[in-house]
Scaffold this active site. Structure first.
Site, PDB file in Angstrom:
ATOM      1  N   CYS A 358      43.106  38.650  36.942  1.00 26.86           N
ATOM      2  CA  CYS A 358      41.640  38.470  36.857  1.00 26.86           C
ATOM      3  C   CYS A 358      41.067  38.725  38.244  1.00 26.86           C
ATOM      4  CB  CYS A 358      41.297  37.070  36.373  1.00 26.86           C
ATOM      5  SG  CYS A 358      42.200  36.560  34.892  1.00 26.86           S
ATOM      6  N   ALA A 359      41.039  39.989  38.644  1.00 31.20           N
ATOM      7  CA  ALA A 359      40.849  40.334  40.054  1.00 31.20           C
ATOM      8  C   ALA A 359      39.405  40.324  40.525  1.00 31.20           C
ATOM      9  CB  ALA A 359      41.458  41.710  40.343  1.00 31.20           C
ATOM     10  N   GLY A 360      38.437  40.556  39.634  1.00 33.20           N
ATOM     11  CA  GLY A 360      37.059  40.700  40.082  1.00 33.20           C
ATOM     12  C   GLY A 360      36.484  39.417  40.667  1.00 33.20           C
ATOM     13  N   GLY A 363      38.129  39.147  45.844  1.00 37.44           N
ATOM     14  CA  GLY A 363      38.400  38.316  47.008  1.00 37.44           C
ATOM     15  C   GLY A 363      39.873  38.104  47.280  1.00 37.44           C
ATOM     16  N   ASP A 410      41.200  44.435  29.276  1.00 38.35           N
ATOM     17  CA  ASP A 410      41.270  43.026  28.908  1.00 38.35           C
ATOM     18  C   ASP A 410      42.623  42.471  29.354  1.00 38.35           C
ATOM     19  OD1 ASP A 410      41.394  40.526  27.688  1.00 38.35           O
ATOM     20  OD2 ASP A 410      40.370  41.202  25.865  1.00 38.35           O
ATOM     21  N   CYS A 487      39.344  27.422  40.319  1.00 36.63           N
ATOM     22  CA  CYS A 487      38.477  26.735  41.291  1.00 36.63           C
ATOM     23  C   CYS A 487      37.781  25.579  40.577  1.00 36.63           C
ATOM     24  CB  CYS A 487      37.483  27.690  41.925  1.00 36.63           C
ATOM     25  SG  CYS A 487      36.461  28.617  40.771  1.00 36.63           S
TER      26      CYS A 487
END
Length: 583
Positions: A358-360, A363, A410, A487
Protein backbone atom coordinates in the site's frame (compact mmCIF):
# COMPACT_ATOMS: atom_id res chain seq x y z
CA UNK A 1 -40.73 83.26 -0.81
CA UNK A 2 -39.93 82.36 2.74
CA UNK A 3 -40.36 78.92 4.25
CA UNK A 4 -43.22 80.19 6.29
CA UNK A 5 -43.85 79.71 9.97
CA UNK A 6 -43.21 76.41 11.62
CA UNK A 7 -40.92 74.93 8.97
CA UNK A 8 -37.79 74.53 11.07
CA UNK A 9 -37.33 70.81 11.83
CA UNK A 10 -35.54 70.32 15.13
CA UNK A 11 -35.16 71.94 18.47
CA UNK A 12 -31.85 72.81 19.95
CA UNK A 13 -29.32 75.57 19.43
CA UNK A 14 -29.80 78.01 16.58
CA UNK A 15 -27.58 77.49 13.57
CA UNK A 16 -26.93 81.21 13.41
CA UNK A 17 -27.99 84.58 14.71
CA UNK A 18 -30.36 85.23 11.87
CA UNK A 19 -33.46 83.93 13.67
CA UNK A 20 -36.31 82.53 11.71
CA UNK A 21 -36.04 81.73 8.05
CA UNK A 22 -39.30 83.63 7.33
CA UNK A 23 -41.51 86.42 8.59
CA UNK A 24 -43.51 84.33 10.97
CA UNK A 25 -42.38 82.75 14.23
CA UNK A 26 -40.70 79.34 14.21
CA UNK A 27 -42.65 76.34 15.55
CA UNK A 28 -39.59 75.40 17.56
CA UNK A 29 -37.94 78.36 19.11
CA UNK A 30 -34.47 76.88 19.19
CA UNK A 31 -33.03 75.77 15.87
CA UNK A 32 -33.81 78.11 12.98
CA UNK A 33 -32.03 77.75 9.67
CA UNK A 34 -30.45 81.14 10.07
CA UNK A 35 -30.15 84.12 7.76
CA UNK A 36 -30.25 83.62 4.06
CA UNK A 37 -31.95 80.25 4.20
CA UNK A 38 -34.92 81.37 2.16
CA UNK A 39 -35.95 79.13 -0.74
CA UNK A 40 -36.38 82.19 -2.95
CA UNK A 41 -35.15 82.78 -6.44
CA UNK A 42 -31.56 83.31 -5.50
CA UNK A 43 -29.10 83.37 -2.68
CA UNK A 44 -29.54 85.90 0.01
CA UNK A 45 -27.44 89.02 0.09
CA UNK A 46 -27.11 88.60 3.83
CA UNK A 47 -23.92 87.84 5.69
CA UNK A 48 -24.25 84.08 5.23
CA UNK A 49 -21.94 82.21 7.66
CA UNK A 50 -21.26 85.27 9.75
CA UNK A 51 -24.52 85.09 11.58
CA UNK A 52 -23.18 83.70 14.86
CA UNK A 53 -21.00 80.89 16.11
CA UNK A 54 -23.21 78.07 14.79
CA UNK A 55 -23.67 76.71 11.27
CA UNK A 56 -25.63 79.32 9.39
CA UNK A 57 -27.57 78.34 6.32
CA UNK A 58 -26.20 81.39 4.47
CA UNK A 59 -24.09 81.48 1.35
CA UNK A 60 -20.85 82.98 2.54
CA UNK A 61 -17.83 83.03 0.25
CA UNK A 62 -18.46 79.51 -0.99
CA UNK A 63 -21.62 80.49 -2.76
CA UNK A 64 -24.01 79.01 -0.19
CA UNK A 65 -24.76 75.57 1.17
CA UNK A 66 -28.19 75.33 -0.48
CA UNK A 67 -29.04 75.36 -4.14
CA UNK A 68 -31.91 77.26 -5.67
CA UNK A 69 -34.27 74.46 -4.60
CA UNK A 70 -33.18 74.76 -1.01
CA UNK A 71 -31.26 71.48 -1.03
CA UNK A 72 -28.15 71.43 1.06
CA UNK A 73 -24.87 71.12 -0.79
CA UNK A 74 -21.80 69.17 0.32
CA UNK A 75 -19.77 71.13 2.78
CA UNK A 76 -16.50 70.00 1.19
CA UNK A 77 -15.23 67.97 -1.71
CA UNK A 78 -15.79 64.20 -1.59
CA UNK A 79 -12.07 63.51 -1.38
CA UNK A 80 -11.77 65.78 1.65
CA UNK A 81 -14.62 64.32 3.68
CA UNK A 82 -13.91 62.70 7.03
CA UNK A 83 -15.94 59.84 8.46
CA UNK A 84 -16.36 58.24 11.82
CA UNK A 85 -14.76 54.80 12.06
CA UNK A 86 -18.21 53.47 12.96
CA UNK A 87 -19.74 54.56 9.67
CA UNK A 88 -20.80 51.54 7.59
CA UNK A 89 -18.57 52.54 4.69
CA UNK A 90 -15.56 52.70 7.00
CA UNK A 91 -15.91 49.34 8.73
CA UNK A 92 -13.22 46.77 8.06
CA UNK A 93 -13.87 45.10 4.72
CA UNK A 94 -10.65 43.19 4.36
CA UNK A 95 -8.50 40.85 6.39
CA UNK A 96 -4.83 40.18 6.80
CA UNK A 97 -3.23 37.44 4.66
CA UNK A 98 -2.69 35.06 7.59
CA UNK A 99 -6.38 34.94 8.47
CA UNK A 100 -7.26 34.75 4.80
CA UNK A 101 -5.02 31.69 4.34
CA UNK A 102 -6.55 30.03 7.39
CA UNK A 103 -10.11 30.73 6.26
CA UNK A 104 -9.52 29.41 2.76
CA UNK A 105 -7.95 26.28 4.23
CA UNK A 106 -11.05 25.65 6.34
CA UNK A 107 -13.25 26.16 3.29
CA UNK A 108 -11.22 23.67 1.24
CA UNK A 109 -11.46 21.10 4.03
CA UNK A 110 -15.23 21.56 4.28
CA UNK A 111 -16.08 21.90 0.58
CA UNK A 112 -13.51 19.66 -1.13
CA UNK A 113 -12.88 17.10 1.62
CA UNK A 114 -9.25 18.24 1.46
CA UNK A 115 -6.53 17.63 4.04
CA UNK A 116 -5.57 20.80 5.86
CA UNK A 117 -1.88 19.89 6.00
CA UNK A 118 -1.83 19.63 2.21
CA UNK A 119 -3.94 22.71 1.42
CA UNK A 120 -2.47 25.24 3.84
CA UNK A 121 1.11 25.27 2.45
CA UNK A 122 -0.28 26.11 -0.98
CA UNK A 123 -2.15 29.12 0.40
CA UNK A 124 0.92 30.26 2.32
CA UNK A 125 2.91 30.28 -0.92
CA UNK A 126 0.20 31.98 -2.96
CA UNK A 127 -0.18 34.78 -0.44
CA UNK A 128 3.62 35.01 0.02
CA UNK A 129 3.45 34.99 3.80
CA UNK A 130 6.61 35.55 5.78
CA UNK A 131 7.60 33.16 8.55
CA UNK A 132 5.73 35.05 11.27
CA UNK A 133 2.47 35.33 9.32
CA UNK A 134 2.80 31.73 8.16
CA UNK A 135 3.03 30.67 11.80
CA UNK A 136 -0.10 32.66 12.63
CA UNK A 137 -2.00 31.16 9.69
CA UNK A 138 -0.92 27.65 10.70
CA UNK A 139 -2.07 28.09 14.29
CA UNK A 140 -5.38 29.59 13.17
CA UNK A 141 -6.16 26.89 10.62
CA UNK A 142 -4.95 23.84 12.53
CA UNK A 143 -6.28 25.15 15.83
CA UNK A 144 -9.76 25.77 14.46
CA UNK A 145 -9.77 22.33 12.82
CA UNK A 146 -8.49 20.49 15.89
CA UNK A 147 -10.89 22.15 18.32
CA UNK A 148 -13.88 22.19 16.00
CA UNK A 149 -16.06 20.07 18.28
CA UNK A 150 -15.34 22.18 21.35
CA UNK A 151 -15.74 25.48 19.52
CA UNK A 152 -19.03 24.26 18.04
CA UNK A 153 -20.23 23.41 21.54
CA UNK A 154 -19.42 26.98 22.62
CA UNK A 155 -21.16 28.44 19.58
CA UNK A 156 -24.27 26.39 20.29
CA UNK A 157 -24.65 28.40 23.49
CA UNK A 158 -24.25 31.70 21.64
CA UNK A 159 -26.38 31.24 18.52
CA UNK A 160 -30.17 31.24 18.44
CA UNK A 161 -30.41 28.55 15.77
CA UNK A 162 -28.92 25.12 15.12
CA UNK A 163 -25.40 25.34 13.74
CA UNK A 164 -26.56 23.30 10.74
CA UNK A 165 -28.72 26.28 9.77
CA UNK A 166 -25.74 28.64 9.56
CA UNK A 167 -24.12 28.97 6.16
CA UNK A 168 -20.91 26.88 6.20
CA UNK A 169 -18.59 29.80 5.30
CA UNK A 170 -20.04 31.85 8.15
CA UNK A 171 -19.60 28.93 10.54
CA UNK A 172 -15.95 28.59 9.52
CA UNK A 173 -15.41 32.30 10.14
CA UNK A 174 -17.00 31.94 13.58
CA UNK A 175 -14.73 29.00 14.41
CA UNK A 176 -11.69 31.08 13.53
CA UNK A 177 -13.00 33.88 15.72
CA UNK A 178 -13.67 31.57 18.67
CA UNK A 179 -10.19 30.07 18.40
CA UNK A 180 -8.64 33.53 18.55
CA UNK A 181 -10.76 34.55 21.53
CA UNK A 182 -10.34 31.39 23.61
CA UNK A 183 -7.04 29.82 22.61
CA UNK A 184 -4.70 32.56 21.39
CA UNK A 185 -3.07 35.65 22.86
CA UNK A 186 -4.91 38.02 20.59
CA UNK A 187 -6.79 40.97 22.13
CA UNK A 188 -10.55 40.46 22.02
CA UNK A 189 -11.22 43.61 20.04
CA UNK A 190 -8.67 42.64 17.40
CA UNK A 191 -10.00 39.08 17.14
CA UNK A 192 -13.57 40.31 16.64
CA UNK A 193 -12.69 43.18 14.31
CA UNK A 194 -10.51 41.00 12.09
CA UNK A 195 -13.09 38.21 11.95
CA UNK A 196 -15.86 40.64 11.04
CA UNK A 197 -13.58 42.14 8.40
CA UNK A 198 -12.84 38.68 7.05
CA UNK A 199 -16.57 37.99 6.87
CA UNK A 200 -17.23 41.20 4.95
CA UNK A 201 -14.35 40.60 2.55
CA UNK A 202 -14.86 36.91 1.82
CA UNK A 203 -18.57 36.30 2.44
CA UNK A 204 -20.39 39.63 2.38
CA UNK A 205 -21.66 42.40 4.62
CA UNK A 206 -24.90 40.60 5.46
CA UNK A 207 -23.58 38.03 7.95
CA UNK A 208 -21.11 40.40 9.59
CA UNK A 209 -23.65 41.53 12.17
CA UNK A 210 -24.29 37.95 13.23
CA UNK A 211 -20.57 37.23 13.47
CA UNK A 212 -20.01 40.36 15.55
CA UNK A 213 -22.89 39.60 17.92
CA UNK A 214 -22.00 35.95 18.42
CA UNK A 215 -18.32 36.60 19.08
CA UNK A 216 -19.21 39.24 21.65
CA UNK A 217 -21.19 36.57 23.49
CA UNK A 218 -18.24 34.21 23.27
CA UNK A 219 -15.86 36.76 24.78
CA UNK A 220 -18.03 36.98 27.90
CA UNK A 221 -16.18 33.89 29.25
CA UNK A 222 -12.65 32.61 28.99
CA UNK A 223 -11.89 29.01 28.02
CA UNK A 224 -11.86 27.70 31.58
CA UNK A 225 -15.26 29.21 32.27
CA UNK A 226 -16.69 27.86 29.02
CA UNK A 227 -15.45 24.35 29.80
CA UNK A 228 -17.11 24.55 33.20
CA UNK A 229 -20.37 25.44 31.47
CA UNK A 230 -20.03 22.74 28.82
CA UNK A 231 -19.00 19.89 31.12
CA UNK A 232 -21.48 20.53 33.90
CA UNK A 233 -23.39 17.33 34.69
CA UNK A 234 -21.58 15.28 32.02
CA UNK A 235 -19.87 11.90 32.28
CA UNK A 236 -16.11 11.45 32.32
CA UNK A 237 -15.76 10.58 28.63
CA UNK A 238 -17.82 13.59 27.53
CA UNK A 239 -15.73 15.84 29.77
CA UNK A 240 -12.51 14.46 28.27
CA UNK A 241 -13.94 14.86 24.77
CA UNK A 242 -14.82 18.52 25.30
CA UNK A 243 -11.65 19.41 27.17
CA UNK A 244 -9.45 17.43 24.78
CA UNK A 245 -11.32 18.32 21.57
CA UNK A 246 -11.90 14.74 20.37
CA UNK A 247 -15.14 12.91 19.55
CA UNK A 248 -16.33 10.76 22.42
CA UNK A 249 -15.96 7.51 20.48
CA UNK A 250 -12.30 8.29 19.78
CA UNK A 251 -11.66 9.10 23.45
CA UNK A 252 -13.09 5.70 24.40
CA UNK A 253 -11.04 3.96 21.71
CA UNK A 254 -7.77 5.64 22.70
CA UNK A 255 -8.25 4.92 26.40
CA UNK A 256 -8.93 1.28 25.58
CA UNK A 257 -5.87 1.21 23.29
CA UNK A 258 -3.63 2.39 26.13
CA UNK A 259 -4.83 -0.52 28.23
CA UNK A 260 -4.54 -3.07 25.42
CA UNK A 261 -0.98 -1.99 24.66
CA UNK A 262 0.08 -2.24 28.28
CA UNK A 263 0.03 1.41 29.30
CA UNK A 264 -1.84 3.20 32.06
CA UNK A 265 -5.27 4.41 30.83
CA UNK A 266 -4.76 7.54 32.96
CA UNK A 267 -2.34 8.65 30.25
CA UNK A 268 -5.35 9.55 28.10
CA UNK A 269 -5.15 13.22 29.11
CA UNK A 270 -1.50 13.44 28.02
CA UNK A 271 -2.31 11.61 24.80
CA UNK A 272 -5.14 14.01 23.93
CA UNK A 273 -2.90 16.97 24.71
CA UNK A 274 -0.20 15.55 22.43
CA UNK A 275 -2.77 15.17 19.66
CA UNK A 276 -3.60 18.86 20.01
CA UNK A 277 0.00 20.10 20.07
CA UNK A 278 1.62 21.37 16.91
CA UNK A 279 3.69 18.45 15.63
CA UNK A 280 7.37 18.79 14.91
CA UNK A 281 8.46 18.31 11.32
CA UNK A 282 10.81 15.36 10.95
CA UNK A 283 13.31 15.00 8.11
CA UNK A 284 15.11 11.94 6.79
CA UNK A 285 18.15 11.79 4.52
CA UNK A 286 17.67 9.01 2.00
CA UNK A 287 20.41 6.38 2.49
CA UNK A 288 23.19 6.81 -0.04
CA UNK A 289 21.54 9.88 -1.58
CA UNK A 290 20.91 12.66 0.91
CA UNK A 291 22.78 14.69 3.52
CA UNK A 292 21.37 16.69 6.39
CA UNK A 293 24.17 19.27 6.48
CA UNK A 294 22.18 22.09 4.88
CA UNK A 295 19.11 21.38 7.01
CA UNK A 296 21.22 21.41 10.17
CA UNK A 297 22.87 24.66 9.07
CA UNK A 298 19.37 26.07 8.57
CA UNK A 299 18.46 25.36 12.19
CA UNK A 300 17.30 21.73 12.22
CA UNK A 301 18.45 19.53 15.10
CA UNK A 302 19.57 15.89 14.87
CA UNK A 303 16.89 13.35 15.75
CA UNK A 304 17.16 11.65 19.13
CA UNK A 305 15.22 8.64 17.85
CA UNK A 306 16.46 7.65 14.37
CA UNK A 307 19.80 7.87 12.58
CA UNK A 308 20.17 10.14 9.53
CA UNK A 309 17.13 12.12 10.63
CA UNK A 310 16.47 15.57 12.03
CA UNK A 311 13.78 17.76 13.50
CA UNK A 312 13.10 20.87 11.44
CA UNK A 313 13.22 24.36 12.89
CA UNK A 314 10.12 25.23 10.87
CA UNK A 315 9.52 27.67 8.04
CA UNK A 316 9.62 26.93 4.34
CA UNK A 317 11.67 23.75 3.91
CA UNK A 318 11.91 24.37 0.17
CA UNK A 319 14.78 26.70 0.90
CA UNK A 320 16.89 23.61 1.75
CA UNK A 321 18.48 22.40 -1.49
CA UNK A 322 18.33 18.69 -0.60
CA UNK A 323 14.61 19.01 0.14
CA UNK A 324 14.08 20.57 -3.27
CA UNK A 325 16.13 17.79 -4.85
CA UNK A 326 14.10 15.12 -3.06
CA UNK A 327 17.07 13.48 -1.35
CA UNK A 328 15.94 14.78 2.05
CA UNK A 329 12.31 14.05 2.77
CA UNK A 330 9.70 15.12 5.30
CA UNK A 331 8.68 11.97 7.15
CA UNK A 332 7.52 11.27 10.69
CA UNK A 333 10.15 9.46 12.76
CA UNK A 334 7.63 6.71 13.52
CA UNK A 335 7.25 5.99 9.81
CA UNK A 336 11.04 5.96 9.48
CA UNK A 337 11.22 3.32 12.20
CA UNK A 338 8.64 1.19 10.37
CA UNK A 339 10.69 1.22 7.15
CA UNK A 340 14.03 0.61 8.86
CA UNK A 341 12.60 -2.21 10.96
CA UNK A 342 11.81 -4.19 7.78
CA UNK A 343 15.54 -4.87 7.49
CA UNK A 344 16.18 -5.75 11.13
CA UNK A 345 14.58 -9.17 11.66
CA UNK A 346 16.99 -10.97 9.30
CA UNK A 347 20.09 -10.13 7.22
CA UNK A 348 19.40 -9.00 3.66
CA UNK A 349 20.54 -11.30 0.87
CA UNK A 350 21.52 -9.98 -2.53
CA UNK A 351 18.71 -10.01 -5.07
CA UNK A 352 15.83 -10.04 -2.59
CA UNK A 353 12.36 -9.03 -3.76
CA UNK A 354 10.52 -6.56 -1.55
CA UNK A 355 6.93 -5.38 -1.72
CA UNK A 356 5.27 -2.26 -0.32
CA UNK A 357 1.67 -3.36 -0.77
CA UNK A 358 0.00 0.00 0.00
CA UNK A 359 2.66 2.42 -1.18
CA UNK A 360 0.81 5.65 -1.93
CA UNK A 361 1.69 8.46 -1.70
CA UNK A 362 5.24 7.11 -1.34
CA UNK A 363 6.59 8.12 2.06
CA UNK A 364 7.81 4.72 3.27
CA UNK A 365 8.30 3.46 -0.30
CA UNK A 366 11.00 6.06 -1.03
CA UNK A 367 12.96 5.07 2.08
CA UNK A 368 12.57 1.36 1.28
CA UNK A 369 13.65 1.94 -2.35
CA UNK A 370 16.80 3.75 -1.22
CA UNK A 371 17.57 0.91 1.19
CA UNK A 372 16.89 -1.66 -1.55
CA UNK A 373 19.34 0.11 -3.86
CA UNK A 374 22.00 -0.07 -1.14
CA UNK A 375 21.44 -3.78 -0.46
CA UNK A 376 21.05 -5.05 -4.00
CA UNK A 377 17.31 -5.70 -3.56
CA UNK A 378 14.35 -4.69 -5.71
CA UNK A 379 11.19 -2.98 -4.41
CA UNK A 380 7.76 -3.31 -5.98
CA UNK A 381 5.63 -0.38 -4.83
CA UNK A 382 1.95 -1.25 -5.26
CA UNK A 383 -0.80 1.38 -5.23
CA UNK A 384 -4.40 0.88 -6.29
CA UNK A 385 -5.23 4.53 -7.15
CA UNK A 386 -3.62 5.77 -10.36
CA UNK A 387 -3.09 9.36 -9.17
CA UNK A 388 -1.40 8.10 -6.00
CA UNK A 389 0.68 5.69 -8.06
CA UNK A 390 1.89 8.73 -10.00
CA UNK A 391 2.90 10.35 -6.70
CA UNK A 392 4.86 7.23 -5.82
CA UNK A 393 6.72 7.38 -9.16
CA UNK A 394 7.54 11.04 -8.56
CA UNK A 395 8.87 10.24 -5.10
CA UNK A 396 10.99 7.30 -6.26
CA UNK A 397 12.46 9.17 -9.23
CA UNK A 398 15.61 10.14 -7.27
CA UNK A 399 16.46 6.46 -6.64
CA UNK A 400 18.23 4.21 -9.16
CA UNK A 401 15.36 2.99 -11.39
CA UNK A 402 16.84 -0.52 -11.35
CA UNK A 403 15.91 -0.74 -7.68
CA UNK A 404 12.16 -0.25 -7.95
CA UNK A 405 8.96 -0.79 -9.92
CA UNK A 406 5.55 0.81 -9.41
CA UNK A 407 2.56 -1.48 -9.82
CA UNK A 408 -0.89 0.14 -10.07
CA UNK A 409 -3.36 -2.57 -9.05
CA UNK A 410 -5.59 -3.77 -6.22
CA UNK A 411 -3.29 -5.06 -3.48
CA UNK A 412 -5.83 -7.75 -2.62
CA UNK A 413 -5.05 -9.36 -5.98
CA UNK A 414 -1.29 -9.63 -5.50
CA UNK A 415 0.25 -13.10 -5.92
CA UNK A 416 3.63 -14.72 -5.47
CA UNK A 417 4.12 -14.62 -9.25
CA UNK A 418 4.12 -10.80 -9.12
CA UNK A 419 7.54 -10.98 -7.48
CA UNK A 420 8.87 -11.85 -10.96
CA UNK A 421 11.64 -14.30 -10.00
CA UNK A 422 13.34 -15.82 -12.99
CA UNK A 423 14.29 -18.88 -10.95
CA UNK A 424 13.72 -20.37 -7.54
CA UNK A 425 10.54 -20.38 -5.47
CA UNK A 426 8.15 -17.56 -6.31
CA UNK A 427 7.20 -14.94 -3.78
CA UNK A 428 8.47 -11.80 -2.10
CA UNK A 429 11.19 -11.98 0.54
CA UNK A 430 9.89 -9.01 2.53
CA UNK A 431 6.46 -7.43 2.42
CA UNK A 432 5.28 -4.25 4.14
CA UNK A 433 1.52 -3.91 4.59
CA UNK A 434 1.12 -0.31 5.74
CA UNK A 435 -2.62 -0.73 5.62
CA UNK A 436 -5.27 1.96 5.16
CA UNK A 437 -6.59 2.74 8.64
CA UNK A 438 -8.56 5.26 10.66
CA UNK A 439 -5.43 7.35 11.18
CA UNK A 440 -6.18 7.83 14.87
CA UNK A 441 -2.45 7.86 15.52
CA UNK A 442 -1.81 10.79 13.17
CA UNK A 443 -4.40 13.25 14.42
CA UNK A 444 -1.65 15.79 15.17
CA UNK A 445 -0.88 16.08 11.45
CA UNK A 446 -4.42 15.69 10.11
CA UNK A 447 -6.45 17.67 12.62
CA UNK A 448 -9.70 17.48 10.64
CA UNK A 449 -9.60 13.65 10.51
CA UNK A 450 -11.00 13.25 14.02
CA UNK A 451 -14.26 14.90 12.98
CA UNK A 452 -14.50 13.00 9.69
CA UNK A 453 -13.99 9.48 10.97
CA UNK A 454 -16.88 7.38 12.30
CA UNK A 455 -17.13 3.95 13.92
CA UNK A 456 -18.54 2.69 10.61
CA UNK A 457 -15.24 3.64 8.95
CA UNK A 458 -13.50 1.39 11.43
CA UNK A 459 -15.71 -1.57 10.51
CA UNK A 460 -15.04 -1.11 6.79
CA UNK A 461 -11.30 -0.62 7.22
CA UNK A 462 -10.73 -3.66 9.40
CA UNK A 463 -12.29 -5.83 6.69
CA UNK A 464 -9.92 -4.29 4.12
CA UNK A 465 -6.93 -4.75 6.42
CA UNK A 466 -7.72 -8.45 6.80
CA UNK A 467 -8.05 -8.91 3.04
CA UNK A 468 -4.73 -7.18 2.40
CA UNK A 469 -2.99 -9.34 5.00
CA UNK A 470 -4.45 -12.49 3.48
CA UNK A 471 -3.14 -11.49 0.06
CA UNK A 472 0.29 -10.61 1.48
CA UNK A 473 0.61 -14.00 3.16
CA UNK A 474 -0.12 -15.67 -0.16
CA UNK A 475 2.49 -13.55 -1.96
CA UNK A 476 5.17 -14.11 0.71
CA UNK A 477 7.94 -16.62 0.02
CA UNK A 478 8.36 -19.38 2.63
CA UNK A 479 10.81 -18.07 5.21
CA UNK A 480 9.93 -14.51 4.19
CA UNK A 481 9.13 -11.57 6.48
CA UNK A 482 5.75 -9.82 6.65
CA UNK A 483 5.56 -6.44 8.41
CA UNK A 484 2.12 -5.11 9.28
CA UNK A 485 1.84 -1.43 10.25
CA UNK A 486 -0.92 1.08 10.88
CA UNK A 487 -0.88 4.70 12.02
CA UNK A 488 -3.56 3.82 14.57
CA UNK A 489 -3.41 2.33 18.06
CA UNK A 490 -7.05 1.19 17.94
CA UNK A 491 -7.31 -2.36 19.29
CA UNK A 492 -9.35 -3.55 16.30
CA UNK A 493 -6.65 -2.35 13.87
CA UNK A 494 -3.72 -3.65 15.91
CA UNK A 495 -3.88 -6.54 18.36
CA UNK A 496 -7.14 -7.94 17.08
CA UNK A 497 -5.81 -7.81 13.53
CA UNK A 498 -2.71 -9.73 14.65
CA UNK A 499 -4.83 -12.39 16.34
CA UNK A 500 -7.04 -12.74 13.28
CA UNK A 501 -4.18 -13.22 10.82
CA UNK A 502 -2.47 -15.76 13.10
CA UNK A 503 -5.68 -17.74 13.40
CA UNK A 504 -6.31 -17.62 9.65
CA UNK A 505 -2.71 -18.50 8.73
CA UNK A 506 -1.07 -21.11 10.95
CA UNK A 507 1.97 -20.94 8.67
CA UNK A 508 2.76 -17.53 10.20
CA UNK A 509 4.74 -16.90 13.37
CA UNK A 510 4.78 -13.60 15.22
CA UNK A 511 8.41 -12.72 15.94
CA UNK A 512 10.20 -10.25 18.17
CA UNK A 513 9.00 -6.94 16.73
CA UNK A 514 10.24 -4.97 19.73
CA UNK A 515 13.82 -6.07 19.11
CA UNK A 516 13.60 -5.10 15.43
CA UNK A 517 12.23 -1.64 16.24
CA UNK A 518 14.84 -1.04 18.94
CA UNK A 519 17.56 -2.07 16.48
CA UNK A 520 16.18 0.42 13.95
CA UNK A 521 16.32 3.25 16.50
CA UNK A 522 19.33 5.04 17.94
CA UNK A 523 20.99 3.19 20.84
CA UNK A 524 19.06 3.70 24.06
CA UNK A 525 16.32 5.78 22.42
CA UNK A 526 13.63 3.22 23.27
CA UNK A 527 14.82 2.13 26.71
CA UNK A 528 12.75 2.20 29.87
CA UNK A 529 9.28 3.67 29.69
CA UNK A 530 9.83 4.47 25.99
CA UNK A 531 10.12 0.77 25.08
CA UNK A 532 7.29 0.25 22.57
CA UNK A 533 7.27 -3.58 22.81
CA UNK A 534 4.38 -5.50 24.34
CA UNK A 535 4.32 -9.25 24.90
CA UNK A 536 1.49 -10.58 22.78
CA UNK A 537 -0.53 -13.39 24.35
CA UNK A 538 -3.76 -14.15 22.53
CA UNK A 539 -5.75 -10.93 22.25
CA UNK A 540 -4.01 -9.41 25.27
CA UNK A 541 -0.86 -7.34 25.56
CA UNK A 542 1.19 -7.05 28.71
CA UNK A 543 4.49 -5.31 29.27
CA UNK A 544 7.15 -7.39 30.95
CA UNK A 545 5.29 -10.71 30.89
CA UNK A 546 7.14 -13.74 29.55
CA UNK A 547 5.86 -15.62 26.56
CA UNK A 548 3.77 -18.67 27.48
CA UNK A 549 2.80 -21.94 25.89
CA UNK A 550 -0.60 -20.43 25.17
CA UNK A 551 1.04 -18.46 22.40
CA UNK A 552 1.91 -20.74 19.46
CA UNK A 553 3.66 -17.94 17.64
CA UNK A 554 6.94 -17.92 19.57
CA UNK A 555 10.04 -19.08 17.72
CA UNK A 556 12.72 -18.73 20.32
CA UNK A 557 11.83 -15.09 21.01
CA UNK A 558 9.05 -13.47 22.98
CA UNK A 559 6.16 -12.81 20.60
CA UNK A 560 5.98 -9.03 20.68
CA UNK A 561 4.38 -6.18 18.84
CA UNK A 562 5.43 -2.53 19.02
CA UNK A 563 3.28 0.56 19.62
CA UNK A 564 4.64 4.10 19.43
CA UNK A 565 2.84 7.05 21.07
CA UNK A 566 2.82 10.83 20.47
CA UNK A 567 3.01 11.61 24.20
CA UNK A 568 5.87 9.15 24.79
CA UNK A 569 7.97 9.09 21.61
CA UNK A 570 6.98 12.32 19.90
CA UNK A 571 5.90 10.35 16.83
CA UNK A 572 2.65 9.29 15.26
CA UNK A 573 1.06 6.35 17.08
CA UNK A 574 2.46 3.72 14.73
CA UNK A 575 1.74 0.05 15.40
CA UNK A 576 4.19 -2.57 14.04
CA UNK A 577 4.03 -6.36 13.96
CA UNK A 578 6.58 -8.72 12.30
CA UNK A 579 5.63 -12.21 11.09
CA UNK A 580 7.74 -15.01 9.65
CA UNK A 581 6.28 -17.54 7.20
CA UNK A 582 7.23 -21.14 7.88
CA UNK A 583 9.46 -22.90 5.36
Amino acid sequence: MSQGPGNTRRTGGSRGAGGSGGAGPSRDTGRSRGAGSSRGSGPSDGPGRSGGSGRSGGTGESGGYRDNRGRQRNRQAMGERRYSSSAPSQRTRRTDPARLAAFRTLRAVAEDDAYGNLVLPDHLRRLQLNRRDAGLATELAYGALRHQGTWDAVLTHCVDRPLAKIDPPVLDALRLGVHQLLAMRIPDHAAIDQTVGLTRAEIGAGPSGLVNAVLRKVMAHDLTEWLEVLTRNTDDVTRLALEGAHPTWIVRALRQALTVHGRNPAEITRLLEADNAAPQVHLVALPGLGELTSALDDGATPSTLVADAATSAGGDLRRVQEVRDGTVRVQDAGSQLVAHSVLQSAPVADGEKWLDLCAGPGGKAILLAALAAQHGAHLTANEVASHRADLVRQALAVVDPQAWTVRCADGRRITAADAGQSSGEAGFDRILVDAPCTGLGALRRRPEARWRRTPQDLADLTVLQGELLDAAVGALKPGGLLVYATCSPHAAETMVAVDDVLKAHPELNLVDTGAAVRAAALPGALDGDADPAQIHVGSRARTGEPATSENPATTGHPATTAQLWPHIHGTDAMFIAHFRKNN
